[in-house]
Scaffold this motif. Structure first.
Motif, PDB file in Angstrom:
ATOM      1  N   ASP A 180       0.833  -1.208   0.000  1.00 57.13           N
ATOM      2  CA  ASP A 180       0.000   0.000   0.000  1.00 57.13           C
ATOM      3  C   ASP A 180       0.867   1.257   0.000  1.00 57.13           C
ATOM      4  OD1 ASP A 180      -2.618  -0.935  -0.171  1.00 57.13           O
ATOM      5  OD2 ASP A 180      -2.781  -1.258   1.993  1.00 57.13           O
ATOM      6  N   GLU A 181       1.916   1.257   0.808  1.00 55.17           N
ATOM      7  CA  GLU A 181       2.735   2.456   0.975  1.00 55.17           C
ATOM      8  C   GLU A 181       3.548   2.770  -0.276  1.00 55.17           C
ATOM      9  OE1 GLU A 181       3.685   5.741   3.323  1.00 55.17           O
ATOM     10  OE2 GLU A 181       2.225   4.125   3.644  1.00 55.17           O
ATOM     11  N   VAL A 182       3.971   1.750  -1.019  1.00 57.54           N
ATOM     12  CA  VAL A 182       4.790   1.997  -2.219  1.00 57.54           C
ATOM     13  C   VAL A 182       3.944   2.069  -3.484  1.00 57.54           C
ATOM     14  CG1 VAL A 182       6.811   0.917  -1.158  1.00 57.54           C
ATOM     15  CG2 VAL A 182       5.313  -0.466  -2.633  1.00 57.54           C
ATOM     16  N   GLY A 183       2.623   2.145  -3.326  1.00 53.74           N
ATOM     17  CA  GLY A 183       1.748   2.335  -4.484  1.00 53.74           C
ATOM     18  C   GLY A 183       1.571   1.099  -5.336  1.00 53.74           C
ATOM     19  N   GLN A 184       1.416  -0.055  -4.688  1.00 52.80           N
ATOM     20  CA  GLN A 184       1.198  -1.318  -5.397  1.00 52.80           C
ATOM     21  C   GLN A 184      -0.124  -1.929  -4.913  1.00 52.80           C
ATOM     22  OE1 GLN A 184       3.132  -2.903  -7.672  1.00 52.80           O
ATOM     23  NE2 GLN A 184       5.153  -1.968  -7.540  1.00 52.80           N
ATOM     24  N   PRO A 185      -1.267  -1.327  -5.264  1.00 52.80           N
ATOM     25  CA  PRO A 185      -2.547  -1.785  -4.712  1.00 52.80           C
ATOM     26  C   PRO A 185      -2.901  -3.223  -5.082  1.00 52.80           C
ATOM     27  CG  PRO A 185      -2.880  -0.199  -6.486  1.00 52.80           C
ATOM     28  CD  PRO A 185      -1.436  -0.171  -6.158  1.00 52.80           C
ATOM     29  N   GLU A 186      -2.541  -3.655  -6.280  1.00 52.95           N
ATOM     30  CA  GLU A 186      -2.854  -5.031  -6.664  1.00 52.95           C
ATOM     31  C   GLU A 186      -2.074  -6.027  -5.820  1.00 52.95           C
ATOM     32  OE1 GLU A 186      -2.276  -5.562 -10.815  1.00 52.95           O
ATOM     33  OE2 GLU A 186      -3.920  -4.204 -11.391  1.00 52.95           O
ATOM     34  N   ARG A 187      -0.799  -5.708  -5.531  1.00 54.51           N
ATOM     35  CA  ARG A 187      -0.016  -6.590  -4.675  1.00 54.51           C
ATOM     36  C   ARG A 187      -0.541  -6.559  -3.242  1.00 54.51           C
ATOM     37  NH1 ARG A 187       1.280 -10.368  -6.907  1.00 54.51           N
ATOM     38  NH2 ARG A 187       2.901 -10.912  -5.402  1.00 54.51           N
ATOM     39  N   ALA A 188      -1.008  -5.398  -2.810  1.00 58.01           N
ATOM     40  CA  ALA A 188      -1.593  -5.319  -1.469  1.00 58.01           C
ATOM     41  C   ALA A 188      -2.814  -6.234  -1.366  1.00 58.01           C
ATOM     42  CB  ALA A 188      -1.965  -3.875  -1.142  1.00 58.01           C
ATOM     43  N   GLU A 189      -3.651  -6.254  -2.408  1.00 52.17           N
ATOM     44  CA  GLU A 189      -4.814  -7.139  -2.387  1.00 52.17           C
ATOM     45  C   GLU A 189      -4.389  -8.604  -2.376  1.00 52.17           C
ATOM     46  OE1 GLU A 189      -8.078  -6.674  -1.967  1.00 52.17           O
ATOM     47  OE2 GLU A 189      -7.398  -4.659  -1.433  1.00 52.17           O
ATOM     48  N   PHE A 190      -3.336  -8.921  -3.116  1.00 50.39           N
ATOM     49  CA  PHE A 190      -2.828 -10.296  -3.107  1.00 50.39           C
ATOM     50  C   PHE A 190      -2.430 -10.710  -1.696  1.00 50.39           C
ATOM     51  CE2 PHE A 190       1.024 -12.947  -3.028  1.00 50.39           C
ATOM     52  CZ  PHE A 190       0.533 -14.116  -3.608  1.00 50.39           C
ATOM     53  N   TYR A 191      -1.702  -9.852  -1.000  1.00 46.99           N
ATOM     54  CA  TYR A 191      -1.239 -10.221   0.339  1.00 46.99           C
ATOM     55  C   TYR A 191      -2.380 -10.224   1.358  1.00 46.99           C
ATOM     56  CZ  TYR A 191       3.478 -10.158  -1.479  1.00 46.99           C
ATOM     57  OH  TYR A 191       4.609 -10.443  -2.212  1.00 46.99           O
ATOM     58  N   ARG A 192      -3.395  -9.397   1.135  1.00 48.87           N
ATOM     59  CA  ARG A 192      -4.580  -9.476   2.010  1.00 48.87           C
ATOM     60  C   ARG A 192      -5.242 -10.839   1.870  1.00 48.87           C
ATOM     61  NH1 ARG A 192      -5.382  -4.083   0.243  1.00 48.87           N
ATOM     62  NH2 ARG A 192      -5.035  -2.583   1.957  1.00 48.87           N
ATOM     63  N   ALA A 193      -5.366 -11.306   0.632  1.00 51.59           N
ATOM     64  CA  ALA A 193      -5.973 -12.616   0.417  1.00 51.59           C
ATOM     65  C   ALA A 193      -5.113 -13.724   1.024  1.00 51.59           C
ATOM     66  CB  ALA A 193      -6.172 -12.854  -1.079  1.00 51.59           C
ATOM     67  N   GLU A 194      -3.804 -13.603   0.886  1.00 48.77           N
ATOM     68  CA  GLU A 194      -2.896 -14.569   1.493  1.00 48.77           C
ATOM     69  C   GLU A 194      -3.079 -14.592   3.013  1.00 48.77           C
ATOM     70  OE1 GLU A 194       0.323 -16.436   0.122  1.00 48.77           O
ATOM     71  OE2 GLU A 194      -1.450 -16.676  -1.145  1.00 48.77           O
ATOM     72  N   TYR A 195      -3.107 -13.413   3.596  1.00 47.06           N
ATOM     73  CA  TYR A 195      -3.255 -13.321   5.050  1.00 47.06           C
ATOM     74  C   TYR A 195      -4.560 -13.969   5.495  1.00 47.06           C
ATOM     75  CZ  TYR A 195      -3.761 -11.252   9.709  1.00 47.06           C
ATOM     76  OH  TYR A 195      -3.941 -11.066  11.050  1.00 47.06           O
TER      77      TYR A 195
END
Length: 714
Positions: A527-542
């Motif tokens: 989220d902080e480095v401007g990668q919203p798609e990767r943030a969603e991926f890690y939310r799903a992983e979590y």
């Protein structure tokens, strides 16, 4: 006796001393005049510092047998140079390990010259490797503008107390002062005087980078009776003494010549006043009475040419005491205004961290299949320069968090290094320690990077690390979730003797929780480095990992998380079951039950912190382990790193309990530091006594974070 026989044997086989080199004519100085006032400590650099290991022997990188990481012994180090590093007592070197200076000690009747700190190896020590020497670390600064170190000699009797100090005039010029005081035991000596040989040494270590150099390109020259000129690796390092030594000697830092200084003192009680090579020693033959002190001073300087270095060292020496006083005052003012309480232990923890900077060079060659796959030759933070003189990855992560308070550049350097292709493999794997490069410890690099970012707000730093963190996450998920059920197993995972169920179908609550924490921190970073798609991926992983931990590793009957295998839960309440709580896995009701266990004195709660294993376990051992595991013990004692993470989590869920735990931890670490001058590896859960490595700063320096987070002045 073994060491005595070795010394006698070597003295017989060593060649006679080479003729003394002709001293050069006094040079004409080309040095510029010193400025009237030395630069402030913060305007210096850290080219020179306390970067020698305290124990280079007994490590895989120096091993002489592939199956035994301890095969390079203390005795072998007397005559055989190391390949990758070097060690010494309060040793000084540069970041490239091109030249080294330290103090050695000898008392007539001792079997060897004490050039390095003695201790027991892992097999000999009752609780694993154990330092037997008595030394304490005092002031230090990020630029090593001032350093003070205490040492008692010999460890069997404590006849003399040594205070060793260094102060920098500028980036290439220093002074050293050693104050030797006779202790009460000296009263039992003839005439109430203890003979003591102080042996300052300067030498050119072997090149850990493996670059070949022309024969004779490294040498130490006896420039005059009070001056050494060490011509090592393209420069001149000059040492000037403030008094004449009683004898001197030069030898080659190679087998077996390296032992010549030791052999001369053991067999003749004096040095030879001759020789040539790249290792040199002075002998100051002193007599110490109880409570009486002798002081020796030295000027040290590095420059491209000998005249400049000599002039700088001599000038610094003339004002040594004033410079030391100035630099000590600067150092003692450092950090104390950062906090409104516990200022002295806060300062000591941060300065002790700075003492654990060490030149570390390694190419993986202890395990032939790893040769050349790692390529580290840097100054890094290590957990303890005697007991753990090598980087360990989850220690590195906790040390990075402490370094945000001491010197944030250290945090950035270490995280960048170990997440670079010089250590991290192209599979994403981050080797844990040189003893077993295939292994990993808890994957905390994302947590550490986020802590550093929160401390300084350098988004570019996060952006730089993010791809390497993604590689590491991918590796951990694939390597440790072999059955692809979002649960993980990976062995002891840094907690050496924590109870484990073993196969088949073993799943670990702690590693599964650590991976959940990894995913959660990756959400924040993405989220902080401007990668919203990767943030969603890690939310799903979590979310997936959390669901599986709660479905398979939570026991509703006892209200706790456990490891399990095909036979069911291993019903031992330990740190393993607390890691999911740290990662935010439990719901409110589950968290309440876990906190009930945490707060119960019959289980986890103590006045000194949270136990690593519940006190109601049949295998509970609150201090050292007596059940066969020699080194560290995770079956009861209090460990700062897990307790620190528990405080972080409890602040979100149970702030009053978090505050009480914080205060307990601070109070016990501070009490043990006041009693011993040390920050210990872990603490007895029944008495609070410090145990294990005695300079674990290292993660026990996290006490500074505990203090700052509550009592920070800014």
């Amino acid at each position: 006796m073994l060491i005595l026989l070795l010394a006698l044997t070597l003295s017989a086989c060593l060649p006679p001393p080479a003729p003394t080199a002709t001293p050069p004519s006094p040079p004409t100085s080309t040095a510029l005049p010193f400025p009237d006032t030395p630069p402030l400590w913060r305007d210096l650099d850290d080219t020179w510092g306390p970067y020698l290991a305290e124990r280079e022997w007994g490590n895989p990188r120096e091993a002489v047998r592939r199956d035994d990481g301890w095969s390079f012994t203390y005795e072998k180090a007397l005559s055989t140079p190391y390949r990758f590093g070097d060690d010494g007592i309060a040793g000084l070197t540069d970041r490239d390990l091109s030249v080294a200076f330290d103090f050695a000690f000898f008392r007539p009747g001792e079997p060897y010259l004490t050039e390095r700190l003695y201790g027991l190896d892992n097999l000999a020590g009752r609780y694993g490797e154990t330092i037997l020497e008595d030394r304490v670390f005092h002031e230090n600064t990020p630029t090593h503008s001032y350093m003070r170190y205490g040492y008692r000699y010999p460890f069997q009797a404590d006849f003399a107390d040594a205070t060793i100090e260094y102060a920098k005039y500028d980036g290439q010029t220093l002074v050293a002062r050693i104050t030797l005081t006779g202790l009460a035991n000296a009263a039992n000596a003839p005439l109430h005087l203890v003979p003591l040989h102080l042996v300052p040494q300067v030498w050119c270590p072997p090149d850990p980078w493996g670059f070949s150099e022309p024969q004779g390109s490294k040498q130490v020259i006896h420039a005059d009776e009070r001056t050494w000129d060490a011509a090592c690796s393209g420069g001149h390092f000059v040492v000037v003494a403030d008094r004449f030594p009683d004898s001197w000697q030069i030898t080659a830092n190679q087998y077996p010549d390296r032992a010549a200084v030791n052999a001369a003192l053991v067999n003749q009680g004096t040095l030879t006043d001759g020789g040539e090579g790249d290792k040199a020693a002075w002998d100051f033959d002193l007599a110490l009475a109880p409570d009486q002190a002798q002081v020796l001073r030295f000027g040290l300087a590095h420059a491209p040419d000998f005249p400049t270095a000599q002039a700088s060292a001599a000038r610094a020496l003339t004002g040594a005491d004033d410079l030391l006083a100035m630099r000590q005052a600067e150092a003692r003012s450092l950090y104390v205004d950062d906090v409104t309480a516990h200022g002295d232990v806060y300062q000591a923890a941060l300065m002790s961290l700075l003492w654990n900077k060490m030149v570390y060079a390694y190419d993986g060659s202890f395990q032939p299949e790893w040769r050349g796959k790692v390529d580290v030759h840097d100054v890094v933070l290590v957990p303890d320069k005697w007991e753990f003189p090598w980087p360990a990855m989850w220690d590195t992560c906790f040390q990075a968090n402490v370094a945000t308070l001491a010197d944030v550049t250290l945090a950035r350097r270490d995280l960048r290094l170990f997440l670079s292709d010089r250590w991290q493999t192209d599979t994403g794997h981050v080797p844990n320690v040189e003893w077993f490069l295939e292994g990993e410890t808890p994957p905390l690099f994302a947590w550490a990077a986020w802590q550093v970012y929160q401390a300084e707000g350098d988004r570019a730093f996060l952006e730089e690390l993010f791809p390497r963190l993604e590689m590491h996450y991918t590796f951990v998920r694939k390597a440790y979730d072999r059955d692809r059920d979002a649960l993980h197993t990976g062995g002891f995972m840094g907690m050496d003797n924590i109870p484990r169920p073993g196969p088949p179908d073993e799943e670990e609550a702690d590693l599964s929780g650590w991976v959940a924490l990894f995913a959660r921190d990756m959400v924040a970073i993405a989220d902080e480095v401007g990668q919203p798609e990767r943030a969603e991926f890690y939310r799903a992983e979590y979310d997936q990992i959390v669901a599986q931990i709660n479905a398979q590793l939570w026991d509703e009957v006892t209200g706790f998380y456990y490891d399990r295998n095909a036979d069911g839960f291993l019903l031992e309440k330990s740190y393993a079951g607390l890691i999911p709580f740290i990662a935010g896995v439990p719901d409110v009701a589950q968290a309440g039950r876990i906190v009930g266990h945490l707060a119960d004195p019959a289980e986890f709660w103590t006045p000194y912190g949270i136990r690593s294993l519940s006190a109601d376990s049949a295998i509970y051992e609150p201090g050292h382990s007596e059940s066969g595991w020699k080194n560290s013990n995770w079956r009861g004692p209090v460990w700062l790193p897990v307790n620190y993470l528990l405080v972080q989590r409890l602040e979100e869920t149970h702030p009053a309990l978090a505050d009480q735990l914080r205060e307990n931890l601070i109070a016990n670490v501070e009490a043990q530091w006041r009693a011993t001058g040390r920050f210990w590896e872990y603490y007895d859960a029944e008495t609070g006594q410090g145990l294990g490595a005695d300079h674990q700063t290292g993660w026990t320096a996290l006490v500074a974070n505990l203090i700052y987070e509550k009592y920070g002045a800014h």
